[in-house]
Design an enzyme around this catalytic site. Structure first.
Site, PDB file in Angstrom:
ATOM      1  N   LYS A 114       0.815  -1.374  -0.039  1.00  0.00           N
ATOM      2  CA  LYS A 114      -0.062  -0.017  -0.013  1.00  0.00           C
ATOM      3  C   LYS A 114       1.054   1.191  -0.172  1.00  0.00           C
ATOM      4  CE  LYS A 114      -3.795  -1.937   2.613  1.00  0.00           C
ATOM      5  NZ  LYS A 114      -4.875  -1.527   1.619  1.00  0.00           N
TER       6      LYS A 114
ATOM      7  N   ARG B  74     -10.302 -11.607   2.054  1.00  0.00           N
ATOM      8  CA  ARG B  74     -11.052 -12.976   1.587  1.00  0.00           C
ATOM      9  C   ARG B  74     -10.227 -14.130   1.586  1.00  0.00           C
ATOM     10  NH1 ARG B  74     -11.673  -9.305  -4.052  1.00  0.00           N
ATOM     11  NH2 ARG B  74     -11.300  -7.728  -2.482  1.00  0.00           N
TER      12      ARG B  74
HETATM   13  N1  BES Z   1      -8.093  -3.736   4.484  1.00  0.00           N
HETATM   14  C1  BES Z   1      -8.346  -3.132   3.378  1.00  0.00           C
HETATM   15  C2  BES Z   1      -9.514  -2.671   2.977  1.00  0.00           C
HETATM   16  C3  BES Z   1      -9.829  -1.455   3.586  1.00  0.00           C
HETATM   17  C4  BES Z   1      -9.148  -0.157   2.731  1.00  0.00           C
HETATM   18  C5  BES Z   1     -10.311  -1.210   4.792  1.00  0.00           C
HETATM   19  C6  BES Z   1      -9.310   1.070   3.666  1.00  0.00           C
HETATM   20  C7  BES Z   1     -10.292  -0.112   5.288  1.00  0.00           C
HETATM   21  C8  BES Z   1      -9.935   1.009   4.704  1.00  0.00           C
HETATM   22  C9  BES Z   1      -8.017  -4.708   2.080  1.00  0.00           C
HETATM   23  O1  BES Z   1      -7.463  -5.743   2.611  1.00  0.00           O
HETATM   24  C10 BES Z   1      -7.733  -4.257   0.991  1.00  0.00           C
HETATM   25  O2  BES Z   1      -6.440  -3.947   1.089  1.00  0.00           O
HETATM   26  N2  BES Z   1      -8.461  -4.357  -0.120  1.00  0.00           N
HETATM   27  C11 BES Z   1      -8.450  -3.897  -1.523  1.00  0.00           C
HETATM   28  C12 BES Z   1      -8.801  -4.732  -2.263  1.00  0.00           C
HETATM   29  C13 BES Z   1      -8.355  -4.487  -3.881  1.00  0.00           C
HETATM   30  C14 BES Z   1      -6.814  -4.824  -3.808  1.00  0.00           C
HETATM   31  C15 BES Z   1      -8.982  -5.343  -4.583  1.00  0.00           C
HETATM   32  C16 BES Z   1      -8.884  -2.185  -1.835  1.00  0.00           C
HETATM   33  O3  BES Z   1     -10.014  -2.185  -1.271  1.00  0.00           O
HETATM   34  O4  BES Z   1      -8.250  -1.513  -2.126  1.00  0.00           O
HETATM   35 MN    MN Z   2      -5.472  -5.411   2.004  1.00  0.00          MN
END
Ligand code: BES
Ligand code: MN
Ligand code: ZN
Length: 482
Positions: free
Chosen positions: A259, A333
């Protein structure tokens, strides 16, 4: 915050809170308070507060008028919360509250006190330089004139508050304090002697069970190994249990699909779903719910490392289905799918509700007012939605459909872990649905927008909200009569 009930208020308190309904200013108030309230437009609206003083029998008494609006549960909660927020660091240690002339019933009294208790929670563990005047001072509310049944109603509400506070603690703690093993330790410590039976799976156990999806996420964290914790509350005879399953990613760096740095610290609360499940189990046990419930938390970090899983890796889930990991940041997931398979095989639940901070996309859709609800079952959806509405933890339902499911097809494995950019919360839910057997009633709650607040809300300060505990507790009361 300690709440006590008394026949009369101790004389040395000198501060009495009088709840006042909308437009219901009592005639019996001292003139200074009554005139002052009117002059400052205090009208008894929910959350209004007027701080008055009057000389009574030769001593100056503080008389706080607290607006309770229409007197419904949510207005009363809000009023209690306003009271705490105002006096928490005021220097005052205790407040009296006189309910005798208010017409508030036992459940109303509990709502008012619940609001006060929840809003008073904060975490000061890591503050070493707070000045005396910044430290919380208010530790007690003494209630008098409470209607019959108030103490029992409060005990029940206090059990739920204890659960919410435990969730907030888990969610607030940083990832160097709360990681899979310490999450388990805190659950054990808090649930000890509560009657909740705990089972813990180690990495070896999970490897034997074939949980390749969950273990793939944890692969980059040799020193902080993954765990699954199951917490069983058997309060309801021999009915099949309801299962609550939580995503417990104790830190989500994104892994190799790392990230951006800005805001990454927020990913310490990527275990908010698991935190809500743990808090709910504590609440249910504390109030001795007449229901069978099992809470499962899938716990792991998601870190980049020489051992970490790579984009393109293919893992085999416990269900036997294979997954091509396109993006290591879509890890929630992968954790949940093995936890879901395990819970179905082990506990044969009648219904399953999972909670997960699963997608950023749900924040784009719903902001921070509703969690996303995805389900294969209308009855379950309606029950959850109603429960959420009644406790102020709102849900909004999204569609599931084969057309969305198809977007997860992989060229080389049974599925990919991400779909295209659009509809990201829905494809995440479709992924989970592939692991639900025999159409067991299942609901997925995407709580990514709800577990953390940037500003104070109805019954919480900035930070961890404890979202989910009250919702699940209410759902258990309504549907399992527990
Ligand atoms: N934990 C994150 C989702 C999240 C994002 C929670 C912001 C709280 C605040 C999750 O694991 C994630 O990174 N999801 C990705 C999925 C994508 C790679 C398909 C996302 O939402 O960007
Ligand atoms: Mn994630
Ligand atoms: Zn995540």
């Amino acid at each position: 915050m300690k709440i006590t009930f008394a026949e009369s208020l101790p004389a040395d308190l000198r501060a009495t809170v009088l709840p006042v309904g909308e437009g219901a200013l009592p005639d019996t108030l001292p003139a200074t308070v009554r005139d002052g309230a009117k002059a400052s437009r205090f009208a008894g609206k929910a959350g209004q507060l007027f701080d008055g003083f009057a000389e009574v029998d030769g001593t100056v008494q503080q008389i706080v008028l607290l607006g309770t609006g229409k007197g419904d549960a949510s207005s009363l909660e809000r009023a209690g919360a306003v009271l705490s927020a105002k006096y928490l660091t005021s220097g005052k240690k205790a407040l009296g509250m006189d309910l005798s002339a208010t017409g508030i019933d036992a459940s109303g009294a509990a709502a008012l006190l619940l609001g006060a208790r929840l809003r008073a929670w904060r975490i000061d563990t890591y503050r070493t330089t707070l000045k005396d005047e910044q430290k919380p001072s208010l530790t007690e509310i003494v209630v008098t004139g409470a209607p019959a049944g108030s103490e029992a109603a409060w005990d029940d509400a206090a059990a739920v508050a204890t659960g919410v506070e435990f969730t907030r603690e888990l969610v607030s703690e940083p990832a160097n304090t709360i990681y899979p093993e310490t999450f388990v330790e805190r659950c054990k410590a808090r649930l000890e002697g509560s009657g909740v039976e705990i089972t813990v799976l180690t990495v070896d156990d999970m490897a034997r069970l074939g949980m390749g999806a969950l273990l793939g996420v944890g692969q980059g964290s040799i020193d902080r190994p993954a765990r699954i914790i199951a917490m069983q509350w058997k309060g309801g005879g021999d009915e099949a249990p309801v299962a609550f399953v939580g995503k417990g990613v104790t830190f989500d760096s994104g892994g190799i699909s790392i990230k951006p740095a800005a805001g990454m610290e927020e990913m310490k609360w990527d275990m908010g779903g698991a935190g809500a499940v743990a808090g709910t189990m504590l609440a249910l046990a504390k109030r001795k719910a007449k229901a069978n419930v099992v809470g499962i938390c899938g716990l792991t970090e998601n870190m980049p490392d020489g051992n970490a899983q790579r984009p393109g890796d293919i893992v085999k889930s416990m269900s036997g289905q294979t997954i091509e990991v396109i993006n290591t940041d879509a890890e929630g997931r992968l954790v949940l799918c093995d936890a879901l398979t395990w819970v179905q095989q082990t506990f044969k639940p009648a219904k399953i509700v999972d909670l997960a901070t699963l997608t950023g996309a749900i924040l784009i859709s719903l902001g921070k007012e509703h969690a996303g609800l995805f389900s294969n079952n209308d009855e379950l959806s309606e029950a959850l939605t109603a429960a959420g509405k009644s406790v102020g933890e709102k849900l909004w339902r999204f569609p599931l459909a084969p057309e969305y499911d198809k977007l997860l097809d992989s060229q080389i494995a049974d599925m990919k872990n991400v779909g295209p950019r659009f509809g990201g919360s829905i494809t995440a839910a479709q992924f989970l649905q592939r692991f639900i057997q025999n159409d067991t009633p299942w609901a997925h709650l995407d709580v990514a927008g709800m577990v953390w607040a940037d500003k104070p809300g109805a019954t919480w300060d900035k930070g961890a909200t404890g979202y989910g505990v009250r919702l699940l507790d209410r759902f258990v009361r309504d549907t399992l009569k527990g």
